[in-house]
Write an enzyme that holds these catalytic residues in place. Sequence first.
Site, PDB file in Angstrom:
ATOM      1  N   LYS A  23     -54.788  13.519   5.755  1.00  0.00           N
ATOM      2  CA  LYS A  23     -53.386  13.367   5.427  1.00  0.00           C
ATOM      3  C   LYS A  23     -52.968  11.910   5.558  1.00  0.00           C
ATOM      4  O   LYS A  23     -53.506  11.152   6.344  1.00  0.00           O
ATOM      5  CB  LYS A  23     -52.537  14.230   6.367  1.00  0.00           C
ATOM      6  CG  LYS A  23     -52.774  15.723   6.200  1.00  0.00           C
ATOM      7  CD  LYS A  23     -51.881  16.466   7.162  1.00  0.00           C
ATOM      8  CE  LYS A  23     -52.115  17.965   7.089  1.00  0.00           C
ATOM      9  NZ  LYS A  23     -51.729  18.541   5.849  1.00  0.00           N
ATOM     10  N   SER A 316     -42.774  20.725   4.400  1.00  0.00           N
ATOM     11  CA  SER A 316     -43.704  20.492   3.295  1.00  0.00           C
ATOM     12  C   SER A 316     -44.978  19.892   3.850  1.00  0.00           C
ATOM     13  O   SER A 316     -44.987  19.307   4.941  1.00  0.00           O
ATOM     14  CB  SER A 316     -43.093  19.514   2.287  1.00  0.00           C
ATOM     15  OG  SER A 316     -43.140  18.184   2.802  1.00  0.00           O
ATOM     16  N   ASP A 317     -46.069  20.029   3.119  1.00  0.00           N
ATOM     17  CA  ASP A 317     -47.226  19.198   3.413  1.00  0.00           C
ATOM     18  C   ASP A 317     -46.817  17.757   3.091  1.00  0.00           C
ATOM     19  O   ASP A 317     -45.803  17.516   2.426  1.00  0.00           O
ATOM     20  CB  ASP A 317     -48.435  19.645   2.587  1.00  0.00           C
ATOM     21  CG  ASP A 317     -49.752  19.262   3.240  1.00  0.00           C
ATOM     22  OD1 ASP A 317     -49.760  18.322   4.050  1.00  0.00           O
ATOM     23  OD2 ASP A 317     -50.780  19.899   2.938  1.00  0.00           O
ATOM     24  N   CYS A 318     -47.590  16.812   3.550  1.00  0.00           N
ATOM     25  CA  CYS A 318     -47.144  15.419   3.482  1.00  0.00           C
ATOM     26  C   CYS A 318     -47.042  14.915   2.043  1.00  0.00           C
ATOM     27  O   CYS A 318     -48.035  14.885   1.309  1.00  0.00           O
ATOM     28  CB  CYS A 318     -48.057  14.543   4.326  1.00  0.00           C
ATOM     29  SG  CYS A 318     -47.884  14.938   6.075  1.00  0.00           S
ATOM     30  N   ALA A 320     -45.488  16.447  -0.272  1.00  0.00           N
ATOM     31  CA  ALA A 320     -45.535  17.551  -1.234  1.00  0.00           C
ATOM     32  C   ALA A 320     -44.247  17.674  -2.040  1.00  0.00           C
ATOM     33  O   ALA A 320     -44.254  18.249  -3.129  1.00  0.00           O
ATOM     34  CB  ALA A 320     -45.831  18.874  -0.513  1.00  0.00           C
TER      35      ALA A 320
END
Length: 736
Positions: A23, A316-318, A320
């Site tokens: 990430k 959210s995912d990073c 996203a």
Amino acid sequence: MSPNWKFLFFLLLLQLFKLCFSKSQPFTSSSSSNSDLQFPCKPPHYSSYPFCNTSLPITTRAQSLISLLTLREKIQQLSNNASAIPRLGIPPYEWWSESLHGIATNGPGVSFNGTIPSATSFPQVIVTAAAFNRTLWSLIGSAIAVEARAMYNLGQAGLTFWAPNINIFRDPRWGRGQETPGEDPMVASAYAIEFVKGFQGGNWGIRHDGFGERRVLEGHDGGSDDGLMLSACCKHFTAYDLELWRNFSRYSFNAVVSEQDLEDTYQPPFRSCIQQGKASCLMCSYNAVNGVPACAQKDLLDKARNEWGFKGYITSDCDAVATVFEYQNYTKSSEDAVADVLKAVMDINCGTYLLRHTLSTIKQGKVQEEDIDKALLNLFSVQLRLGLFDGDPRNGQFGSLGPKDVCTSEHKTLALEATRQGIVLLKNDKKFLPLEKGVDFNLAVIGPLANNASLLGGGYTGIPCSSKGLFEGLQENTKRASYAAGCLDVPCKSRAGFREAIHTVKMADFVVIVVAASKEPVILVLTGGGPLDVTFAKEDPRIASILWVGYPGDSGGRALAEVLFGDFNPGGRLPLTWYPESFTNIPMNDMNMRADPSQAPKKLRLSRPLKVDSSRNILHQAGDTLDYLHIDEVTSCDSLRFFVEITVTNIGDMDGGHTVMLFSRKTKVVKGAPKQKLIGFNRVHTGSYKSTATSILVDPCTHFSFANDYGQWILPLGDHRLMVGDIEQIVSIEIN
């Protein structure tokens, strides 16, 4: 084995390298010393606000805090790196910390530059999953939580951690499959429940006797109210298992998933994580699902909150949110992307996209300030449940935790036990293992991973308490040991190290090496986080034994030595299928879990109601019919439950653990239904030549049903087969 009989054996150290992106880390973190720890509601100036009043309900306190914020202050809270609110005495907060199998360095919320320089590193999740031991999973979650809370008390970690990863390990080419509990929805669900409950404080105050029985300490009931010790996050929601394959990227991939597969394969772990595990965080993934980005898919996120009862925040995912517009081209503008995710009830963005575009989104009238308030209510409610606004954390319930509670002998023993239980014996011709004790011999250890501890932890690792490779662990079991890399690295594209390795081999009685110069039996030890095609080894009579140790972490060397020399009897089971190499011919973007979904039954007919308050349905397929009930129409599910009693007999001369797996299968072939389905498992320890009884609860409404084309759960009537190994029992579902 005669002490005078010298022979060679080889141990091949392989690592399956997959493409796996880490990430992004857009922010850095700094640790605070024990004396200047920052926290909200600090007396005397900031402790009188209503949101600091612990006698008020959580919702009331959260709403009070929201009411005091300006619009710009509200927006500044919508990032993982939430800004400080100095006028209210609220310091900045970093939401992103990682704890997949120990406190990890991936998230900016964690720092090892402080009083606590390291933390216990447990085996990678795929290894502990191979133990099939619910108690073990729970204990690991609890141990990590203790260390995380200790680090928080010293300003070296946050309280919100983005683990576990409970996506289905659908394709062996997915490098991040190592982070998951494997390919089976039932196993992934069970792991999610145990890890999350343990991590969030469900075991706090419980003393564990060994790794099975446990009792409650005086003064603690071991239960949980609305409070949280830490916050766990179920990720990545949903149908996420592709990083980069050909022209498909995780940032733009559209996972085309049938309602049937979504309901019975991809969603069960998340449903269990929320309903039984009570997770307080859900992370939406990068990918789209059937054309709609996961973080903007309101129906899926609403299902989590409204149907499954999710009580927490959605992140959210990073970056996203940025991908909704910039990669997936789902919206026409940045503001439309922000509006879509906020209206889909996503609460916080890992990254800066909401910080940069929310104000303009409001000015354009695409969202209202009330939409921001809804997100903040979820965010602040979790922080309040964690005690973040209860004053000095060192005076709280977990305030006594500190350096003495990190890298403890108990935690390191637990990590070793997890590695032991996760090792899988794949082959052992003529009982070649274990090796005879008390024999003086030379041991040569060959292989690039044999002496490299840093590569044995897998993804999402931290700084371990100690660093030992496999060679060091083997050294402790023999007085004479030598090492040569053989290959300079894992891909082994150079022969530069072969001559030294061959010379080392010739000087030894026993050899741990890449197969190269021996005519004697070989022990093959496989490392890595995913499947390998080992057909060559399985069928080669020169390879006597095969062991899989995965990513065992720092305890891998000792655990491997214990297995090789007979101090521990390996009982792990692979939590995923090891396909032949030809599997790679299947497109990785094919999300279908059925061989040919076009053959799924499509003719459905509802007949007259029956006396059992359910409706009987007829499913037509290829000239045959199948009677079934819709699960939501069955009113007597609880009364149908029963236990299957199973006795395990150990016919070997070593005590050991064994995983009992109970499967179900419909006796009549039903298109669209699983060929067979894991419905329960228990790990039992049995003494040599002794028997141990165990039982598994069978819930026919859950275990005999499957999702139809429309994602609706149906229960076929008639005969169902229960299977344990080669033992079968028929159970019939009938309507009187």
